[in-house]
Motif scaffolding. Structure first.
Motif, short mmCIF file in Angstrom:
data_model
loop_
_atom_site.label_atom_id
_atom_site.label_comp_id
_atom_site.label_asym_id
_atom_site.label_seq_id
_atom_site.Cartn_x
_atom_site.Cartn_y
_atom_site.Cartn_z
N GLN A 18 -10.66 -6.11 -53.94
CA GLN A 18 -9.64 -6.02 -52.89
C GLN A 18 -9.81 -4.72 -52.08
O GLN A 18 -9.63 -4.71 -50.87
CB GLN A 18 -8.24 -6.10 -53.50
N HIS A 19 -10.14 -3.63 -52.77
CA HIS A 19 -10.34 -2.36 -52.05
C HIS A 19 -11.55 -2.46 -51.12
O HIS A 19 -11.54 -1.86 -50.03
CB HIS A 19 -10.52 -1.21 -53.05
N LYS A 20 -12.57 -3.20 -51.54
CA LYS A 20 -13.73 -3.38 -50.65
C LYS A 20 -13.30 -4.12 -49.37
O LYS A 20 -13.76 -3.80 -48.27
CB LYS A 20 -14.84 -4.16 -51.36
N GLU A 21 -12.41 -5.10 -49.54
CA GLU A 21 -11.90 -5.81 -48.36
C GLU A 21 -11.17 -4.85 -47.44
O GLU A 21 -11.22 -4.97 -46.21
CB GLU A 21 -10.88 -6.88 -48.80
N LEU A 22 -10.46 -3.90 -48.05
CA LEU A 22 -9.72 -2.93 -47.23
C LEU A 22 -10.68 -2.04 -46.45
O LEU A 22 -10.42 -1.72 -45.29
CB LEU A 22 -8.79 -2.08 -48.12
N VAL A 23 -11.78 -1.65 -47.07
CA VAL A 23 -12.78 -0.84 -46.36
C VAL A 23 -13.27 -1.62 -45.13
O VAL A 23 -13.37 -1.06 -44.03
CB VAL A 23 -13.97 -0.49 -47.29
N ASP A 24 -13.51 -2.93 -45.30
CA ASP A 24 -13.94 -3.74 -44.15
C ASP A 24 -12.86 -3.74 -43.06
O ASP A 24 -13.15 -3.66 -41.88
CB ASP A 24 -14.20 -5.20 -44.58
N LEU A 25 -11.62 -3.84 -43.52
CA LEU A 25 -10.51 -3.87 -42.57
C LEU A 25 -10.41 -2.56 -41.79
O LEU A 25 -10.17 -2.56 -40.57
CB LEU A 25 -9.20 -4.14 -43.33
N VAL A 26 -10.60 -1.44 -42.48
CA VAL A 26 -10.55 -0.14 -41.81
C VAL A 26 -11.65 -0.07 -40.76
O VAL A 26 -11.42 0.38 -39.63
CB VAL A 26 -10.72 1.02 -42.82
N ASN A 27 -12.83 -0.55 -41.12
CA ASN A 27 -13.94 -0.54 -40.15
C ASN A 27 -13.62 -1.42 -38.95
O ASN A 27 -13.90 -1.05 -37.81
CB ASN A 27 -15.24 -0.98 -40.83
N ASN A 28 -13.01 -2.57 -39.21
CA ASN A 28 -12.62 -3.45 -38.09
C ASN A 28 -11.57 -2.79 -37.21
O ASN A 28 -11.64 -2.88 -35.98
CB ASN A 28 -12.06 -4.78 -38.61
N ALA A 29 -10.59 -2.15 -37.86
CA ALA A 29 -9.51 -1.51 -37.10
C ALA A 29 -10.08 -0.39 -36.24
O ALA A 29 -9.68 -0.21 -35.09
CB ALA A 29 -8.44 -0.97 -38.04
N LYS A 43 -3.09 -8.61 -33.20
CA LYS A 43 -2.17 -9.39 -34.04
C LYS A 43 -2.90 -9.91 -35.28
O LYS A 43 -2.39 -9.87 -36.38
CB LYS A 43 -1.57 -10.55 -33.23
N LYS A 44 -4.13 -10.36 -35.08
CA LYS A 44 -4.93 -10.86 -36.19
C LYS A 44 -5.14 -9.76 -37.24
O LYS A 44 -5.00 -9.97 -38.44
CB LYS A 44 -6.30 -11.31 -35.65
N CYS A 45 -5.45 -8.57 -36.76
CA CYS A 45 -5.70 -7.43 -37.64
C CYS A 45 -4.42 -7.06 -38.41
O CYS A 45 -4.43 -6.87 -39.63
CB CYS A 45 -6.19 -6.26 -36.81
N LEU A 46 -3.30 -6.99 -37.68
CA LEU A 46 -2.03 -6.61 -38.33
C LEU A 46 -1.56 -7.69 -39.30
O LEU A 46 -1.06 -7.38 -40.39
CB LEU A 46 -0.95 -6.35 -37.27
N ASP A 47 -1.73 -8.96 -38.93
CA ASP A 47 -1.30 -10.04 -39.82
C ASP A 47 -2.13 -10.04 -41.10
O ASP A 47 -1.62 -10.22 -42.20
CB ASP A 47 -1.42 -11.41 -39.12
N PHE A 48 -3.43 -9.81 -40.94
CA PHE A 48 -4.30 -9.77 -42.12
C PHE A 48 -3.87 -8.62 -43.03
O PHE A 48 -3.75 -8.76 -44.24
CB PHE A 48 -5.76 -9.62 -41.70
N LEU A 49 -3.62 -7.46 -42.42
CA LEU A 49 -3.22 -6.30 -43.21
C LEU A 49 -1.89 -6.55 -43.93
O LEU A 49 -1.73 -6.20 -45.11
CB LEU A 49 -3.11 -5.07 -42.30
N GLY A 50 -0.95 -7.18 -43.23
CA GLY A 50 0.35 -7.49 -43.85
C GLY A 50 0.19 -8.38 -45.07
O GLY A 50 0.76 -8.11 -46.13
N GLN A 51 -0.62 -9.42 -44.94
CA GLN A 51 -0.85 -10.32 -46.07
C GLN A 51 -1.59 -9.60 -47.19
O GLN A 51 -1.31 -9.78 -48.37
CB GLN A 51 -1.67 -11.53 -45.63
N TYR A 52 -2.55 -8.78 -46.78
CA TYR A 52 -3.36 -8.04 -47.75
C TYR A 52 -2.49 -7.13 -48.62
O TYR A 52 -2.59 -7.15 -49.83
CB TYR A 52 -4.43 -7.21 -47.03
#
Ligand code: FEO
Length: 132
Positions: A18-29, A43-52
């Motif tokens: 899950q933390h690896k997914e977060l690293v990907d998310l940070v890079n996307n953000a 919105k896609k980024c924020l929604d994904f983060l909220g669910q995450y």
């Protein structure tokens, strides 16, 4: 670009994934910030983060309770504070739409999360979990 490094490892496979997914998310953000995102992308980024965060925090807190982690209350408070910050960012997005300021705040919040929370708090929990 951020990478999942050894000092972020909890040695709990599910949590590390899950933390690896977060690293990907940070890079996307971070790339969203550079690209001046559309409302839809943000919105896609924020929604994904909220669910995450709901899923990840729930999973981590469940393992902490099951293993009688002595720092549970402290750790949960940090999670709750992050959710509060996230809700503020989301409210800003709903009111004002995407902006470089919001991308920057999102990227900063996530980066500080990676550095201060995973490396300090989650790794500490990983050590407890290995010996419980
Ligand atoms: Fe991985 Fe405590 O959040």
């Amino acid at each position: 670009m951020y990478q999942f490094t050894d000092d972020m490892r909890t040695d709990i496979k599910h949590i590390d994934n899950q933390h690896k997914e977060l690293v990907d998310l940070v890079n996307n953000a971070a790339s969203l910030g550079i690209a001046n995102p559309s409302k839809e992308d943000m919105k896609k980024c924020l929604d994904f983060l909220g669910q995450y965060v709901i899923k990840h925090f729930g999973d981590e807190e469940k393992l902490q309770k099951e293993s009688n982690y002595p720092n549970y209350a402290h750790h949960k408070k940090i999670h709750d504070d992050f959710i509060t910050t996230f809700k503020e960012l989301y409210a800003d997005f709903e009111k004002n739409g995407p902006s470089p300021k919001l991308s920057f705040a999102l990227s900063n919040t996530l980066t500080s999360w990676l550095i201060t929370h995973i490396k300090r708090e989650d790794v500490k929990f990983g050590k407890h979990y290995a010996t419980h």
